[in-house]
Design an enzyme around this catalytic site. Structure first.
Site, PDB file in Angstrom:
ATOM      1  N   SER A   1      -4.572   1.712  -5.767  1.00 53.11           N
ATOM      2  CA  SER A   1      -5.274   2.958  -6.098  1.00 53.11           C
ATOM      3  C   SER A   1      -5.410   3.892  -4.892  1.00 53.11           C
ATOM      4  CB  SER A   1      -6.634   2.609  -6.703  1.00 53.11           C
ATOM      5  OG  SER A   1      -7.240   3.759  -7.209  1.00 53.11           O
TER       6      SER A   1
ATOM      7  N   ASP B   1      -5.045  10.636  -7.005  1.00 47.24           N
ATOM      8  CA  ASP B   1      -5.173   9.606  -5.975  1.00 47.24           C
ATOM      9  C   ASP B   1      -3.849   8.816  -5.895  1.00 47.24           C
ATOM     10  OD1 ASP B   1      -5.398   8.220  -8.367  1.00 47.24           O
ATOM     11  OD2 ASP B   1      -6.737   6.709  -7.516  1.00 47.24           O
TER      12      ASP B   1
ATOM     13  N   ASP C   1      -4.616   7.574 -11.364  1.00 45.64           N
ATOM     14  CA  ASP C   1      -5.544   7.369 -12.469  1.00 45.64           C
ATOM     15  C   ASP C   1      -6.776   8.259 -12.282  1.00 45.64           C
ATOM     16  OD1 ASP C   1      -6.765   5.969 -10.429  1.00 45.64           O
ATOM     17  OD2 ASP C   1      -7.398   4.297 -11.694  1.00 45.64           O
TER      18      ASP C   1
HETATM   19 MG    MG Z   1      -6.750   5.042  -8.653  1.00 44.12          MG
END
Ligand code: MG
Length: 431
Positions: free
Chosen positions: A91, A229, A233
């Protein structure tokens, strides 16, 4: 849990996230599943993790469909035709990190129960099937196209805005700019070449990390700026004047659109309560938001981190769809003007060192039950006290011996008052 955190398995590659662990996760997920879809973000270590995962999955007899480098929302979207989705990403964490996040066919991330079950299987030594039952690996090249087409069916192709996009060198590089162009927009790109070492800026979409995008919006006369990012997401934006619209601003903008019912974590601003008929509050984390969206059939769910869930699409946070939605909103109204008119209340947040999180929280809960009525209290995640003109949330950290107090009130004086009262109660419970 030993391996899983609230966002799946995550850590530094070849320290915590090793090929051995990925192989075990592959076996654990492959057990009892026929078809598993797998994707990764742009990190250079993704291929290594994917290879080990695919070995484990196929060894247990599962067929694997590899979609290559895709955003997390695209992988979650593609999961609908499979028994499980596996996304290799860390992430917004920096380049040394990687991780594994697991997805259900309805787009929701694995819940706590499923993560616990997978943990147990990771520690297990499973019986491997016969050689002729080993799974096959195939490549799917059209995942991004399918996701984009699904979004275009909803938003149409007649939008004539100019949009600047910063993909943080992450996997939306071949998704968001192309989607927006197909929508009819003129797109200016920044950091839209794939590079998982994240040379331009850290992949967390903060105001500080995205200052170049703000300038680009102004210098190119764009109507809107959009940023993601490291695995896309999350989506944040800039208005035409180059002002950062972070999670709290965007949540308020979405709340103007979804006025019937929305699901938000318990630490979300009370502005939302004034804008939406029914607000359902959950534990902090997008997994819980998705769970409650399913339970209540609400229109929309979001977290101020920049995570947006549209049940009309799926139960996965879909920042790609969110980019399309905010673009259509920008076309209808001047977001720069609306942003200035959004209500904003003063808030305060502080962390306090404690010896034992759970002992202090237990004492605080019983103190609060004596001092406040049941209507004022909410124990979904920590202790939230509603004072009518403000609220406080006292919540233990999941990873450190720390307790955080968050407060918001309509007036600054009242904010100080309720914050200090919460702090005093905490200090008494610490004695
Ligand atoms: Mg993320």
């Amino acid at each position: 849990m030993q391996f899983f955190g609230s966002s799946g398995i995550r850590g530094i590659v070849n320290r915590k996230i090793t090929p051995e662990l990925a192989l075990r996760v592959g076996k654990a997920v492959g057990a009892g599943r026929d078809r598993v879809i797998i994707g990764r973000d742009t990190r250079p270590t993704g291929m290594m993790i994917a290879s080990a995962l695919k070995s484990g999955l196929t060894a247990m007899g599962a067929d694997v469909v590899d979609v290559g480098v895709v955003s997390t929302p695209t992988l979650a979207f593609m999961g609908k035709d499979h028994d499980c989705g596996v996304m290799i990403t860390a992430s917004h964490n920096p380049a040394p990190y990687n991780g594994i996040k697991l997805w259900n066919p309805d787009g929701s991330a694995f819940n706590t129960e499923q993560m616990l079950d997978t943990e147990a299987k990771i520690l297990d030594e499973p019986q491997l099937p016969e050689w002729n039952e080993v799974g096959k690996i195939s490549r799917e090249h059209n995942a991004v196209k399918k996701h984009i087409e699904h979004i275009l069916d909803r938003v149409g192709t007649d939008h004539e805005l100019k949009v600047a996009v910063d993909c943080a060198n992450g996997p939306a590089y071949h998704t968001t700019p192309y989607l927006l162009r197909k929508m009819g927009c003129q797109v200016v790109t920044l950091n839209c070449n794939p590079d998982g070492t994240f040379p331009a800026h850290d992949p967390e979409p903060t105001k500080e990390n995205l200052k170049d995008l703000g300038k680009l919006v102004v210098n190119t006369g764009a109507d809107l700026g959009i940023a993601h990012d490291g695995d896309a997401d999350r989506m944040v934006a800039f208005d035409r004047e180059g002002n950062y619209m972070g999670g709290d601003t965007l949540l308020a903008l979405f709340a103007r659109k979804f006025t019937d019912s929305i699901v938000v974590p318990v630490n979300t601003s009370m502005i939302i309560d004034e804008m939406v008929k029914k607000v359902i509050r959950t534990k902090v984390g997008d997994v819980y938001v998705a769970e409650e969206l399913k339970n209540h059939g609400a229109q929309f769910g979001g977290e101020v981190s920049g995570t947006w869930i549209f049940p009309e699409m799926s139960y996965a946070p879909d920042a790609i769809y969110a980019a399309a939605v905010i673009t259509t909103m920008c076309e209808d109204e001047d977001l720069a003007d609306i942003r200035k008119e959004l209500p904003s209340y003063p808030s305060r947040r502080d962390a306090f060192q404690v010896d034992d999180n759970s002992a202090v929280m237990e004492r605080l809960i019983s103190d609060c039950k004596e001092q406040f009525s049941a209507e004022e209290l909410n124990f979904i995640d920590g202790i939230r006290i509603d004072h009518g003109d403000g609220w406080t949330l006292t919540r233990a950290s999941g990873t450190e011996p720390k307790i955080r107090i968050t407060a918001e009130a309509k007036e600054q004086n009242r904010l100080e008052e309720i914050f200090n009262e919460a702090k005093k109660r905490l200090q008494e419970a610490m004695r």
